[in-house]
Design a protein around this motif. Sequence first.
Motif, short mmCIF file in Angstrom:
data_model
loop_
_atom_site.label_atom_id
_atom_site.label_comp_id
_atom_site.label_asym_id
_atom_site.label_seq_id
_atom_site.Cartn_x
_atom_site.Cartn_y
_atom_site.Cartn_z
N GLY A 1 0.79 -1.24 0.00
CA GLY A 1 0.00 0.00 0.00
C GLY A 1 0.81 1.27 0.00
N ALA A 2 2.12 1.18 -0.11
CA ALA A 2 2.98 2.36 -0.07
C ALA A 2 3.16 2.94 -1.48
N THR A 3 3.51 4.21 -1.52
CA THR A 3 3.94 4.85 -2.76
C THR A 3 5.45 4.93 -2.69
N VAL A 4 6.13 4.40 -3.72
CA VAL A 4 7.58 4.25 -3.67
C VAL A 4 8.21 4.91 -4.89
N GLU A 5 9.39 5.49 -4.68
CA GLU A 5 10.17 6.11 -5.76
C GLU A 5 11.58 5.53 -5.71
N ILE A 6 12.10 5.13 -6.86
CA ILE A 6 13.46 4.62 -6.93
C ILE A 6 14.36 5.71 -7.47
N LYS A 7 15.48 5.94 -6.79
CA LYS A 7 16.44 6.95 -7.25
C LYS A 7 17.76 6.29 -7.52
#
Length: 64
Positions: free
Chosen positions: A58-64
Amino acid sequence: IVTSSGDKKINVIKAIRSLTGLGLKEAKAAAEELPSTVKEGISKDDAQAAKTELEAAGATVEIK
């Protein structure tokens, strides 16, 4: 980087704990103090797998 815990914060905390091995207190802090970095210096495939697991929780994730 977790940018949002969404409505299912408990599931996100569980996912963070399984990915990092953090204790409950540290995982809860990572889910509440956003944005928070969950893992650093991992391969692109591992990052994508972690993103998939966190998004399923349920998380919003961003890969950097």
